[in-house]
Design a protein around this motif. Structure first.
Motif, mmCIF file in Angstrom:
data_model
loop_
_atom_site.group_PDB
_atom_site.id
_atom_site.type_symbol
_atom_site.label_atom_id
_atom_site.label_comp_id
_atom_site.label_asym_id
_atom_site.label_seq_id
_atom_site.Cartn_x
_atom_site.Cartn_y
_atom_site.Cartn_z
ATOM 1 N N GLN A 119 0.827 -1.204 0.000
ATOM 2 C CA GLN A 119 0.000 0.000 0.000
ATOM 3 C C GLN A 119 0.865 1.258 0.000
ATOM 4 O OE1 GLN A 119 -2.585 0.328 3.377
ATOM 5 N NE2 GLN A 119 -3.713 2.087 2.555
ATOM 6 N N LEU A 120 1.935 1.276 0.786
ATOM 7 C CA LEU A 120 2.797 2.455 0.851
ATOM 8 C C LEU A 120 3.558 2.676 -0.451
ATOM 9 C CD1 LEU A 120 4.295 2.230 4.462
ATOM 10 C CD2 LEU A 120 2.472 3.724 3.640
ATOM 11 N N PHE A 121 4.102 1.611 -1.024
ATOM 12 C CA PHE A 121 4.914 1.732 -2.245
ATOM 13 C C PHE A 121 4.067 1.744 -3.514
ATOM 14 C CE2 PHE A 121 8.263 0.489 0.680
ATOM 15 C CZ PHE A 121 9.371 1.161 0.190
ATOM 16 N N GLY A 122 2.788 1.442 -3.386
ATOM 17 C CA GLY A 122 1.915 1.511 -4.559
ATOM 18 C C GLY A 122 2.028 0.340 -5.503
ATOM 19 N N GLY A 123 2.528 -0.806 -5.038
ATOM 20 C CA GLY A 123 2.640 -1.977 -5.897
ATOM 21 C C GLY A 123 3.195 -3.164 -5.132
ATOM 22 N N PRO A 124 3.018 -4.381 -5.675
ATOM 23 C CA PRO A 124 3.517 -5.587 -4.989
ATOM 24 C C PRO A 124 5.026 -5.705 -5.124
ATOM 25 C CG PRO A 124 2.567 -6.160 -7.105
ATOM 26 C CD PRO A 124 2.291 -4.706 -6.920
ATOM 27 N N PRO A 125 5.644 -6.557 -4.310
ATOM 28 C CA PRO A 125 7.113 -6.674 -4.335
ATOM 29 C C PRO A 125 7.596 -7.625 -5.421
ATOM 30 C CG PRO A 125 6.230 -8.114 -2.663
ATOM 31 C CD PRO A 125 5.048 -7.388 -3.250
ATOM 32 N N GLU A 126 8.875 -7.510 -5.703
ATOM 33 C CA GLU A 126 9.573 -8.532 -6.485
ATOM 34 C C GLU A 126 10.004 -9.629 -5.500
ATOM 35 O OE1 GLU A 126 12.860 -6.772 -8.477
ATOM 36 O OE2 GLU A 126 11.647 -5.860 -10.063
ATOM 37 N N VAL A 127 9.857 -10.885 -5.905
ATOM 38 C CA VAL A 127 10.164 -12.007 -5.010
ATOM 39 C C VAL A 127 11.383 -12.753 -5.550
ATOM 40 C CG1 VAL A 127 9.316 -14.143 -3.948
ATOM 41 C CG2 VAL A 127 7.733 -12.220 -4.390
#
Length: 252
Positions: A119-127
């Protein structure tokens, strides 16, 4: 004879006088007839208005009349007042010791932390999957949002550590900018002197390459996993921090 001459002269003088009188009488009658025949012209009455002096004619060259211009005069339009632009508020992430993220605490649930940062970064992470790295607690993975990464344990489903590093100039940045700092306010880019001021118990910079200390240098506070490690390229007070590690990482 003499008396006859005298009487003759007297009679002649009387005749001359009578003729002259007749001529004068005829002239007077003719004059009266002429006056009676001609009409009498009225005599104009004298003006009672006061006399106005004449206005003198202006002297000098006459002023030429203005020639209308075919081009309209430009209309002054006031410049618009610039509107103050309020910079967008940058979200803040506080990185605590032991891999704690904000209020979620140490060894927090991976799903809860991931949802919060997404929510803070505006997108899902790279895994990025890992082997047995996370503190010897089984397999794990890295979840990365821009410059912030979480070290998670797959078996436990918890966060074991976190780190933030300087951005790479050629790296894509699909995430929103986020201000990541320690609980004491230290950020990547701060000088080593600022780290020492925030952490008086900071251990002298060392290296993981033994026995010779070579860059990068690691200055630690606390003991693993309840610790911070500050990475620098030099050991002088002005050396900037290039990364901050909290809790476990794959180098320990």
């Amino acid at each position: 004879m003499t008396s006859r001459v005298v009487r003759h002269r007297v009679r002649r003088g009387a005749a001359v006088v009578a003729g002259a009188v007749a001529v004068l009488s005829a002239g007077v009658l003719a004059t009266q007839w002429a006056l009676a025949a001609s009409p009498t012209s009225p005599v104009p009455a004298a003006s009672t208005s006061p006399s106005v002096p004449a206005t003198p004619a202006p002297t000098g060259s006459p002023t030429p009349a203005a020639t209308p211009s075919s081009t309209p005069a430009p209309t002054h339009v006031p410049a618009p007042t610039p509107t103050a632009v309020t910079p967008a508020e940058v979200p803040v992430v506080v990185l605590g010791r032991g891999g704690a993220v904000d209020h979620l605490g140490v060894e927090a649930d991976v799903d809860a932390v991931s949802a919060h940062l997404t929510q803070l970064f505006g997108g899902p992470p790279e895994v990025t999957p890992l082997g047995l790295c996370p503190g010897g607690h089984g397999p794990g993975s890295y979840l990365r949002w821009g410059t912030l990464s979480l070290l998670v344990s797959t078996d436990r489903g918890t966060v074991m550590g976190a780190d933030v590093r300087a951005p790479h100039p050629e790296e894509d940045a699909p995430w929103r900018a986020v201000d990541v700092r320690t609980a004491e306010g230290v950020r990547v880019g701060d000088p080593l002197a600022a780290v020492r001021a925030a952490h008086p118990d900071l251990r002298v910079p060392g290296s993981r390459t033994e026995p010779v200390a070579t860059p990068p240098y690691f200055s630690a506070v606390g003991g693993s996993p309840d610790s911070y490690t500050f990475v620098t390229a030099g050991t002088d007070p002005g050396s900037p921090v290039t990364a901050v590690v909290s809790g476990w990482d794959c180098g320990e």
